[in-house]
Scaffold this motif. Structure first.
Motif, short mmCIF file in Angstrom:
data_model
loop_
_atom_site.label_atom_id
_atom_site.label_comp_id
_atom_site.label_asym_id
_atom_site.label_seq_id
_atom_site.Cartn_x
_atom_site.Cartn_y
_atom_site.Cartn_z
N VAL A 42 31.63 -9.47 66.10
CA VAL A 42 31.06 -10.77 66.40
C VAL A 42 31.74 -12.00 65.49
O VAL A 42 32.19 -13.27 66.11
CB VAL A 42 29.44 -10.70 65.98
N ALA A 43 32.28 -11.66 64.19
CA ALA A 43 32.98 -12.58 63.49
C ALA A 43 34.27 -13.03 64.13
O ALA A 43 34.67 -14.17 63.87
CB ALA A 43 33.04 -11.89 62.00
N ASP A 44 34.90 -12.10 64.96
CA ASP A 44 36.27 -12.58 65.48
C ASP A 44 36.11 -13.09 66.61
O ASP A 44 37.04 -13.22 67.49
CB ASP A 44 37.10 -11.11 65.59
N GLY A 45 34.82 -13.25 67.19
CA GLY A 45 34.68 -13.88 68.62
C GLY A 45 34.53 -13.04 69.68
O GLY A 45 34.53 -13.53 70.91
N THR A 48 19.88 -2.08 58.77
CA THR A 48 20.23 -1.61 57.39
C THR A 48 19.12 -0.93 56.57
O THR A 48 17.91 -1.25 56.88
CB THR A 48 20.84 -2.95 56.59
N CYS A 49 19.54 -0.19 55.78
CA CYS A 49 18.60 0.68 54.89
C CYS A 49 17.67 -0.37 53.67
O CYS A 49 18.49 -0.94 53.05
CB CYS A 49 19.16 1.75 54.22
N GLY A 50 16.67 -0.33 53.89
CA GLY A 50 15.75 -1.22 52.65
C GLY A 50 16.34 -2.45 52.76
O GLY A 50 16.29 -3.33 53.73
N GLU A 51 16.75 -2.83 51.50
CA GLU A 51 17.06 -4.39 51.05
C GLU A 51 18.60 -4.49 51.07
O GLU A 51 18.85 -5.65 50.73
CB GLU A 51 16.55 -4.92 49.90
N SER A 52 19.43 -3.64 51.71
CA SER A 52 20.80 -3.82 51.51
C SER A 52 21.38 -5.09 52.44
O SER A 52 20.66 -5.04 53.57
CB SER A 52 21.65 -2.56 52.03
N PRO A 53 22.27 -5.46 52.08
CA PRO A 53 22.77 -6.79 52.96
C PRO A 53 23.46 -6.40 54.16
O PRO A 53 24.27 -5.33 54.14
CB PRO A 53 23.73 -7.47 51.81
N PRO A 54 23.58 -7.19 55.21
CA PRO A 54 24.26 -6.70 56.33
C PRO A 54 25.86 -6.82 55.92
O PRO A 54 26.22 -7.98 55.22
CB PRO A 54 23.69 -7.62 57.44
N PRO A 55 26.64 -6.50 56.81
CA PRO A 55 28.18 -6.80 56.84
C PRO A 55 28.38 -8.17 57.34
O PRO A 55 27.61 -8.93 57.68
CB PRO A 55 28.58 -5.73 57.77
N GLU A 56 29.50 -8.81 56.68
CA GLU A 56 30.08 -10.05 57.00
C GLU A 56 29.16 -10.90 56.66
O GLU A 56 28.76 -11.92 57.43
CB GLU A 56 30.54 -10.29 58.63
#
Length: 342
Positions: free
Chosen positions: A138-141, A150-158
């Protein structure tokens, strides 16, 4: 031989790895093949790029020059590709929906709702067990939206390149064969499954570490965990070979039941992500709404989840009205990083 971008990537990989052996492994090549390729590159550039020694390789003055240029050229070309892809997408007449997703119950519902809401607009999907791979696409288009968890409160990638919205959060349930001794229990203490084998789908976060920690707090270590695809997980549960881990929205399936874990030691967040500078940002609010509706429908199809929501686990104050409410904590939860669950 003309110098190509792939040759610059090879030079950078060798320099970063510090040895031909490590670089070959990272590039998926045999070391003799990489050595031969390096020699051809060196002949094209007119001299030796690396000095080979007992403890690896070191760049020569010529190698330092070429490597310095490569570290400028490669990111510039990558940026050009991203911008070109986004520009091309902006020229399309119809809104398009290229959705990347990990395994889960919401993708089918989203595709159905998008097709109904935008007749004639192309809707395509791509599946992967890797949340990071989907987010990078998604970031690369290459994709418009990421539908991951994601598990619990973990941040998503990118997190620096994508905008993320939480759709809902679910408790993690267990899947049991219909004739399992605990299949009739309203909820199950994790310690009651101390002797079980387990099954789950893979992911590139650390849900496995969170699960191991939960088991440790319950006084045991899992004897065996089968990581496999969703269909195989279901089969192993149905035949009584293993106990599965799943999101509470896992659909009803013949031969097995899903049951909550007492104390809700593990939770899962559903997320939608997109690039804020892409055309997808214009329809992101609508897409998030469709995913939330798909989640509500999936939750309603699960009798065990409906019963769980009807107990004393009331919504926490301030919980988003559009998401399935997060449970009131009854014991310490695990909110670290994410890996896929069914």
């Amino acid at each position: 031989m003309d110098l190509e971008l792939r040759h610059l990537k090879t030079i950078r990989a060798i320099a970063d790895a510090g040895s031909l052996t490590k670089a070959a492994s990272l590039l998926g090549l045999a070391q003799p093949a990489l050595s031969a390729q390096l020699k051809r590159i060196e002949r094209t550039l007119g001299g030796q790029l690396f000095e080979r020694g007992r403890y690896g390789v070191r760049t020569t003055p010529l190698g330092q020059l070429v490597l310095g240029r490569a570290r400028v050229v490669l990111p510039a070309v990558h940026q050009l590709q991203e911008e070109a892809l986004r520009f091309a997408r902006c020229q399309e007449q119809l809104p398009g929906f290229r959705v990347g997703a990990t395994h889960g119950p919401l993708l089918g519902g989203l595709v159905d709702r998008l097709a109904a809401a935008y007749p004639g607009a192309p809707v395509t999907t791509r599946m992967s067990w890797s949340e990071r791979q989907i987010a990078a696409s998604v970031a690369d288009g290459r994709l418009d939206y990421a539908l991951i968890g994601t598990c619990g409160e973990s941040p998503p990638p990118e997190p620096d390149r994508l905008t993320w919205r939480e759709v809902a959060r679910d408790p993690i349930f267990v899947m049991l064969a219909h004739d399992h001794p605990l299949a009739g229990a309203p909820e199950i203490e994790l310690a009651e499954l101390a002797g079980a084998s387990w099954t789950d789908v893979p992911g590139d976060g650390c849900f496995a570490d969170c699960f191991a920690a939960a088991c440790a707090r319950a006084g045991f270590a899992p004897s065996r965990v089968y990581e496999t695809d969703t269909a195989s997980c279901v089969h192993l549960v149905q035949v009584g070979r293993a106990v599965g881990l799943c999101r509470a929205t896992f659909p009803p399936t013949p031969g097995m039941v899903t049951r909550p874990l007492a104390g809700t030691p593990l939770t899962w967040r559903h997320l939608v992500g997109w690039h804020p500078g892409a055309l997808a940002a214009d329809t992101a609010t609508a897409v998030v709404g469709h995913v939330r509706a798909a989640h509500t429908e999936a939750a309603a199809r699960s009798d065990s989840y409906a019963r769980w929501l009807g107990t004393d686990r009331a919504p926490q104050a301030g919980a988003p009205a559009t998401a399935v409410p997060r449970p009131a904590p009854r014991s310490r939860g695990f909110h670290n990083a994410g890996q896929g669950v069914n």
